[in-house]
Design a protein around this motif. Structure first.
Motif, PDB file in Angstrom:
ATOM      1  N   MET A   1      -2.013  13.489  13.501  1.00 16.78           N
ATOM      2  CA  MET A   1      -1.712  12.125  13.043  1.00 16.78           C
ATOM      3  C   MET A   1      -1.580  12.106  11.516  1.00 16.78           C
ATOM      4  O   MET A   1      -2.414  12.644  10.803  1.00 16.78           O
ATOM      5  N   SER A   2      -0.520  11.478  11.005  1.00 14.28           N
ATOM      6  CA  SER A   2      -0.312  11.393   9.566  1.00 14.28           C
ATOM      7  C   SER A   2      -1.304  10.448   8.935  1.00 14.28           C
ATOM      8  O   SER A   2      -1.704   9.455   9.538  1.00 14.28           O
ATOM      9  N   ASN A   3      -1.698  10.743   7.686  1.00 14.52           N
ATOM     10  CA  ASN A   3      -2.596   9.825   6.999  1.00 14.52           C
ATOM     11  C   ASN A   3      -1.791   8.778   6.255  1.00 14.52           C
ATOM     12  O   ASN A   3      -0.551   8.841   6.197  1.00 14.52           O
ATOM     13  N   ILE A   4      -2.494   7.819   5.669  1.00 11.92           N
ATOM     14  CA  ILE A   4      -1.813   6.687   5.044  1.00 11.92           C
ATOM     15  C   ILE A   4      -0.915   7.117   3.888  1.00 11.92           C
ATOM     16  O   ILE A   4       0.181   6.595   3.702  1.00 11.92           O
ATOM     17  N   GLY A   5      -1.357   8.126   3.122  1.00 10.87           N
ATOM     18  CA  GLY A   5      -0.532   8.605   2.024  1.00 10.87           C
ATOM     19  C   GLY A   5       0.766   9.211   2.507  1.00 10.87           C
ATOM     20  O   GLY A   5       1.847   8.943   1.954  1.00 10.87           O
ATOM     21  N   ASP A   6       0.694  10.050   3.545  1.00 11.58           N
ATOM     22  CA  ASP A   6       1.899  10.669   4.105  1.00 11.58           C
ATOM     23  C   ASP A   6       2.851   9.619   4.643  1.00 11.58           C
ATOM     24  O   ASP A   6       4.074   9.702   4.443  1.00 11.58           O
ATOM     25  N   LEU A   7       2.315   8.619   5.348  1.00 10.42           N
ATOM     26  CA  LEU A   7       3.161   7.578   5.923  1.00 10.42           C
ATOM     27  C   LEU A   7       3.852   6.758   4.841  1.00 10.42           C
ATOM     28  O   LEU A   7       5.028   6.426   4.970  1.00 10.42           O
ATOM     29  N   CYS A   8       3.134   6.430   3.783  1.00 13.49           N
ATOM     30  CA  CYS A   8       3.734   5.656   2.686  1.00 13.49           C
ATOM     31  C   CYS A   8       4.827   6.449   1.990  1.00 13.49           C
ATOM     32  O   CYS A   8       5.882   5.900   1.638  1.00 13.49           O
ATOM     33  N   ARG A   9       4.598   7.733   1.785  1.00 17.96           N
ATOM     34  CA  ARG A   9       5.611   8.571   1.132  1.00 17.96           C
ATOM     35  C   ARG A   9       6.849   8.730   2.008  1.00 17.96           C
ATOM     36  O   ARG A   9       7.975   8.775   1.501  1.00 17.96           O
TER      37      ARG A   9
ATOM     38  N   LEU B   1      -3.579   2.481  -2.776  1.00 19.51           N
ATOM     39  CA  LEU B   1      -3.731   2.017  -1.397  1.00 19.51           C
ATOM     40  C   LEU B   1      -4.583   2.991  -0.581  1.00 19.51           C
ATOM     41  O   LEU B   1      -5.376   2.565   0.263  1.00 19.51           O
ATOM     42  N   VAL B   2      -4.431   4.276  -0.838  1.00 22.38           N
ATOM     43  CA  VAL B   2      -5.253   5.275  -0.147  1.00 22.38           C
ATOM     44  C   VAL B   2      -6.730   5.049  -0.458  1.00 22.38           C
ATOM     45  O   VAL B   2      -7.585   5.078   0.433  1.00 22.38           O
ATOM     46  N   ASP B   3      -7.033   4.802  -1.733  1.00 17.08           N
ATOM     47  CA  ASP B   3      -8.424   4.545  -2.125  1.00 17.08           C
ATOM     48  C   ASP B   3      -8.961   3.289  -1.448  1.00 17.08           C
ATOM     49  O   ASP B   3     -10.090   3.271  -0.939  1.00 17.08           O
ATOM     50  N   MET B   4      -8.167   2.232  -1.435  1.00 17.05           N
ATOM     51  CA  MET B   4      -8.594   0.972  -0.830  1.00 17.05           C
ATOM     52  C   MET B   4      -8.783   1.112   0.675  1.00 17.05           C
ATOM     53  O   MET B   4      -9.689   0.507   1.260  1.00 17.05           O
ATOM     54  N   SER B   5      -7.939   1.915   1.316  1.00 21.05           N
ATOM     55  CA  SER B   5      -7.968   2.017   2.773  1.00 21.05           C
ATOM     56  C   SER B   5      -9.278   2.587   3.288  1.00 21.05           C
ATOM     57  O   SER B   5      -9.639   2.370   4.453  1.00 21.05           O
ATOM     58  N   ARG B   6     -10.023   3.294   2.441  1.00 19.81           N
ATOM     59  CA  ARG B   6     -11.315   3.828   2.867  1.00 19.81           C
ATOM     60  C   ARG B   6     -12.305   2.697   3.168  1.00 19.81           C
ATOM     61  O   ARG B   6     -13.291   2.902   3.869  1.00 19.81           O
ATOM     62  N   LEU B   7     -12.035   1.516   2.630  1.00 19.25           N
ATOM     63  CA  LEU B   7     -12.908   0.369   2.851  1.00 19.25           C
ATOM     64  C   LEU B   7     -12.507  -0.442   4.078  1.00 19.25           C
ATOM     65  O   LEU B   7     -13.211  -1.386   4.447  1.00 19.25           O
TER      66      LEU B   7
ATOM     67  N   VAL C   1     -10.225  -5.823  -1.700  1.00 22.59           N
ATOM     68  CA  VAL C   1      -9.436  -5.680  -2.923  1.00 22.59           C
ATOM     69  C   VAL C   1     -10.295  -5.457  -4.161  1.00 22.59           C
ATOM     70  O   VAL C   1      -9.779  -5.273  -5.257  1.00 22.59           O
ATOM     71  N   GLY C   2     -11.633  -5.496  -3.980  1.00 21.61           N
ATOM     72  CA  GLY C   2     -12.501  -5.110  -5.077  1.00 21.61           C
ATOM     73  C   GLY C   2     -13.232  -6.215  -5.783  1.00 21.61           C
ATOM     74  O   GLY C   2     -14.008  -5.961  -6.696  1.00 21.61           O
ATOM     75  N   ASP C   3     -13.024  -7.476  -5.368  1.00 21.19           N
ATOM     76  CA  ASP C   3     -13.663  -8.587  -6.072  1.00 21.19           C
ATOM     77  C   ASP C   3     -15.127  -8.773  -5.696  1.00 21.19           C
ATOM     78  O   ASP C   3     -15.864  -9.456  -6.400  1.00 21.19           O
ATOM     79  N   LEU C   4     -15.558  -8.192  -4.574  1.00 17.48           N
ATOM     80  CA  LEU C   4     -16.946  -8.331  -4.145  1.00 17.48           C
ATOM     81  C   LEU C   4     -17.626  -6.978  -4.019  1.00 17.48           C
ATOM     82  O   LEU C   4     -18.527  -6.808  -3.227  1.00 17.48           O
ATOM     83  N   ARG C   5     -17.192  -5.997  -4.796  1.00 15.39           N
ATOM     84  CA  ARG C   5     -17.730  -4.650  -4.680  1.00 15.39           C
ATOM     85  C   ARG C   5     -19.167  -4.587  -5.179  1.00 15.39           C
ATOM     86  O   ARG C   5     -19.503  -5.147  -6.210  1.00 15.39           O
TER      87      ARG C   5
END
Length: 207
Positions: A1-9, A22-28, A152-156
């Motif tokens: 299965m492709s990861n999010i980075g591969d799919l976006c590219r 987006l890859v960093d955010m997707s971990r959340l 998106v990081g506002d409540l980290r």
């Protein structure tokens, strides 16, 4: 299965820096789905802008959502994900319902914009899908908003969000002043033996 980075590219026109963000955010996403009590999905526009590609998804540990799951990497036409399309165009969250086929239960959905650079262009869309049996629309809106802001990081925060949230966890949402604005049923039960009948609208430091 492709990861999010591969799919976006492969399928999108996103810049390398935006893909990395987006890859960093997707971990959340799994934890955001737990907070929202909803399925979480991330969509990007495909190369020719005729539709959207599902590049990441997560099922919550806090709630059961009926319906079959869509596969990562699947391409959707704009008419199949209308709320996603509107959010890409307007940059605003949208609410609605959907039913993929007559054998599935109708579910509620809400889409949110994801900005991946310093412009006002929506780079991706986060979608939450939740069960119609959820306690109330107002409760979900609060959970969805908190999950989105966390994503998106506002409540980290540091340690609180280091592990998944489960069905046995009491959950409280407080505003900046320290007032409890929402509590799940388990939190109410946990405080019951201390004589606290209702948590919402109380201050966290009240005895």
């Amino acid at each position: 299965m492709s990861n999010i980075g591969d799919l976006c590219r492969e399928f999108s026109d996103l810049e390398i820096a935006s893909i990395g963000r987006l890859v960093d955010m997707s971990r959340l996403l799994p934890l955001a789905s737990d907070i929202a009590h909803a399925k979480g999905k991330i969509y990007v526009k495909n190369n020719d802008s005729t539709g959207f590609v599902l590049v990441s998804k997560a099922d919550p540990h806090t709630s059961y959502i009926p319906g079959e799951g869509q596969k990562i990497g699947l391409l959707f036409k704009k008419y199949e994900e209308t709320l996603v399309d509107i959010t890409f165009q307007t940059g605003k969250d949208q609410e609605g319902k959907r039913q993929w086929n007559i054998n599935e239960v109708e579910t509620n959905i809400q889409s949110w914009p994801i900005y991946l650079d310093n412009t006002d262009k929506v780079g991706a869309v986060l979608l939450f899908e939740w069960s119609p049996s959820f306690s109330s629309r107002e409760s979900f809106q609060m959970l969805s908003q908190a999950a989105y802001e966390f994503f998106v990081g506002d409540l980290r925060t540091e340690e609180f969000f280091s592990t998944e949230i489960g069905t046995q966890d009491g959950l409280l949402f407080l505003n900046k002043e320290g007032k409890i604005i929402w509590a799940n049923k388990l939190a109410e039960q946990l405080y019951g033996p201390y004589g606290v009948g209702h948590l919402a609208c109380r201050w966290y430091y009240e005895k």
